[in-house]
Design a protein around this motif. Structure first.
Motif, PDB file in Angstrom:
ATOM      1  N   SER A 179       0.830  -1.211   0.000  1.00  8.69           N
ATOM      2  CA  SER A 179       0.000   0.000   0.000  1.00  8.69           C
ATOM      3  C   SER A 179       0.861   1.257   0.000  1.00  8.69           C
ATOM      4  CB  SER A 179      -0.962   0.005   1.192  1.00  8.69           C
ATOM      5  OG  SER A 179      -0.278   0.028   2.424  1.00  8.69           O
ATOM      6  N   TYR A 182       2.151   1.851  -3.641  1.00  7.91           N
ATOM      7  CA  TYR A 182       1.130   2.444  -4.496  1.00  7.91           C
ATOM      8  C   TYR A 182       0.873   3.903  -4.114  1.00  7.91           C
ATOM      9  CZ  TYR A 182      -0.080  -2.139  -6.433  1.00  7.91           C
ATOM     10  OH  TYR A 182      -0.049  -3.347  -7.075  1.00  7.91           O
ATOM     11  N   GLY A 188      -3.360   6.068  -5.310  1.00  9.76           N
ATOM     12  CA  GLY A 188      -4.520   5.904  -4.441  1.00  9.76           C
ATOM     13  C   GLY A 188      -5.441   7.104  -4.432  1.00  9.76           C
ATOM     14  N   GLY A 236      -7.976  -3.633   0.275  1.00  6.58           N
ATOM     15  CA  GLY A 236      -8.882  -2.786  -0.478  1.00  6.58           C
ATOM     16  C   GLY A 236      -8.216  -1.999  -1.593  1.00  6.58           C
ATOM     17  N   SER A 237      -9.044  -1.256  -2.299  1.00  4.90           N
ATOM     18  CA  SER A 237      -8.594  -0.515  -3.481  1.00  4.90           C
ATOM     19  C   SER A 237      -8.121   0.897  -3.160  1.00  4.90           C
ATOM     20  CB  SER A 237      -9.748  -0.426  -4.484  1.00  4.90           C
ATOM     21  OG  SER A 237     -10.832   0.320  -3.922  1.00  4.90           O
ATOM     22  N   TRP A 238      -8.272   1.351  -1.919  1.00  4.03           N
ATOM     23  CA  TRP A 238      -8.042   2.755  -1.555  1.00  4.03           C
ATOM     24  C   TRP A 238      -6.662   3.276  -1.964  1.00  4.03           C
ATOM     25  CZ3 TRP A 238      -4.082   4.156   1.721  1.00  4.03           C
ATOM     26  CH2 TRP A 238      -3.480   3.123   2.435  1.00  4.03           C
ATOM     27  N   ARG A 241      -4.622  -0.432  -5.534  1.00  3.84           N
ATOM     28  CA  ARG A 241      -4.454  -1.848  -5.914  1.00  3.84           C
ATOM     29  C   ARG A 241      -5.326  -2.200  -7.123  1.00  3.84           C
ATOM     30  NH1 ARG A 241      -4.481  -2.472  -0.399  1.00  3.84           N
ATOM     31  NH2 ARG A 241      -2.592  -3.425   0.462  1.00  3.84           N
ATOM     32  N   LYS A 242      -4.852  -3.158  -7.886  1.00  4.40           N
ATOM     33  CA  LYS A 242      -5.632  -3.653  -9.015  1.00  4.40           C
ATOM     34  C   LYS A 242      -6.519  -4.818  -8.606  1.00  4.40           C
ATOM     35  CE  LYS A 242      -3.518  -0.675 -11.545  1.00  4.40           C
ATOM     36  NZ  LYS A 242      -4.213   0.612 -11.839  1.00  4.40           N
ATOM     37  N   GLU A 243      -6.107  -5.561  -7.576  1.00  8.20           N
ATOM     38  CA  GLU A 243      -6.896  -6.686  -7.074  1.00  8.20           C
ATOM     39  C   GLU A 243      -7.310  -6.379  -5.643  1.00  8.20           C
ATOM     40  OE1 GLU A 243      -4.934 -10.405  -7.528  1.00  8.20           O
ATOM     41  OE2 GLU A 243      -4.532 -10.114  -9.677  1.00  8.20           O
ATOM     42  N   PHE A 244      -8.601  -6.427  -5.369  1.00  4.03           N
ATOM     43  CA  PHE A 244      -9.101  -6.026  -4.057  1.00  4.03           C
ATOM     44  C   PHE A 244     -10.496  -6.601  -3.835  1.00  4.03           C
ATOM     45  CE2 PHE A 244      -9.904  -2.845  -7.306  1.00  4.03           C
ATOM     46  CZ  PHE A 244     -11.281  -2.668  -7.232  1.00  4.03           C
ATOM     47  N   CYS A 247     -13.343  -1.247  -0.902  1.00  2.00           N
ATOM     48  CA  CYS A 247     -12.543  -0.029  -0.937  1.00  2.00           C
ATOM     49  C   CYS A 247     -11.506  -0.032   0.185  1.00  2.00           C
ATOM     50  CB  CYS A 247     -13.447   1.205  -0.825  1.00  2.00           C
ATOM     51  SG  CYS A 247     -12.543   2.768  -0.780  1.00  2.00           S
ATOM     52  N   ASP A 249      -9.513  -1.910   3.584  1.00  2.00           N
ATOM     53  CA  ASP A 249      -9.004  -3.222   3.954  1.00  2.00           C
ATOM     54  C   ASP A 249      -9.903  -3.817   5.043  1.00  2.00           C
ATOM     55  OD1 ASP A 249      -6.647  -2.759   2.330  1.00  2.00           O
ATOM     56  OD2 ASP A 249      -5.974  -1.428   3.937  1.00  2.00           O
TER      57      ASP A 249
END
Length: 255
Positions: A179, A182, A188, A236-238, A241-244, A247, A249
């Motif tokens: 995280s 990214y 993010g 999550g995607s926050w 991330r491409k895989e989650f 939104c 964790d």
């Protein structure tokens, strides 16, 4: 109540737009989407049963309570509390009146952003429930808004009110190598650039606006309070991330 009539009631249980905006925004469709999303996690990932007793810490205006009204029965029940008066009153007037096994409590906890006139701090607040009262406790986007001392108090209270073998689902912004990578690449949706050793803030002037924690710090607190994390952690995607999964964790744990 027939399932058709019950479904009709569910569609009516949508609060005013201003309340939805106050607890995350996104409008009516987002209100329903997020509620249904987490309901699925409860059943599929946490094995929530219809006859279990559930606690919602930070219930807001009932976003996740609403889909549970179709599910909790045969002795199942829901308790929720929040610091916002209007939202809790709306839930009482619109949900509890139709579903008496759903109860809502106003907690007068201080928050600079959400409740500046609160009488007690989150670090000293005691949940208004007996020991080992609940089979399942969940917090969605609560630990993303409170600081370490408050978080640990809440975690200890969660353990206190959970039955042995009970589970909890909590969402976070977790800081780990992935995280941070990214985030450092500005991928993010949030930039936690203010570093306070084991947590970071979005805005130090309003700390509770958004808080991210080192994953290792959170893991140590779970271990300290004897909550066993059920791997894997669902990230999550926050941060970009491409895989989650969602939104934020998500950590699921068992007492």
């Amino acid at each position: 109540m027939t399932s058709k009539n019950q479904g009709s009631l569910i569609n009516e249980l949508v609060p005013p737009e201003k309340m939805i905006d106050w607890v995350g925004g996104g409008g009516t469709s987002w209100f329903k989407q997020v509620g249904n999303e987490f309901f699925q996690y409860f059943v599929e990932l946490c094995d929530l049963k219809p006859n279990e007793k559930v606690l919602d810490v930070g219930c807001g205006c009932g976003r996740i309570a609403v889909p549970l009204t179709e599910y909790l029965e045969d002795g199942g029940s829901y308790e929720g509390f929040d610091i916002t008066t209007d939202e809790v009153n709306w839930c009482r007037e619109n949900i509890s009146t139709k579903y008496p096994n759903f109860r809502f409590h106003r907690a007068n906890i201080y928050s600079k952003h959400y409740n500046p006139n609160g009488k007690v701090t989150a670090s000293e607040y005691k949940f208004p429930y007996e020991d080992m009262s609940f089979d399942f406790v969940f917090l969605t986007s609560v630990f993303t808004h409170i600081l370490p001392q408050e978080l640990e108090n809440y975690l200890s209270e969660i353990v206190r009110v959970l039955k042995r073998g009970g589970k909890c689902l909590i969402s976070f912004f977790l800081l780990n190598p992935e995280s941070l990578k990214y985030s450092n690449e500005n991928l993010g949706i949030l930039d936690f650039k203010y570093d306070f050793e084991y947590y970071r803030l979005l805005n130090p002037d309003v700390p509770e606006f958004a808080v991210a924690y080192k994953e290792s710090f959170i893991q140590s607190l779970y271990e300290k309070h004897q909550l066993k994390i059920m791997e894997p952690i669902r990230y999550g995607s926050w941060c970009g991330r491409k895989e989650f999964l969602s939104c934020q964790d998500i950590i699921i744990a068992v007492k």
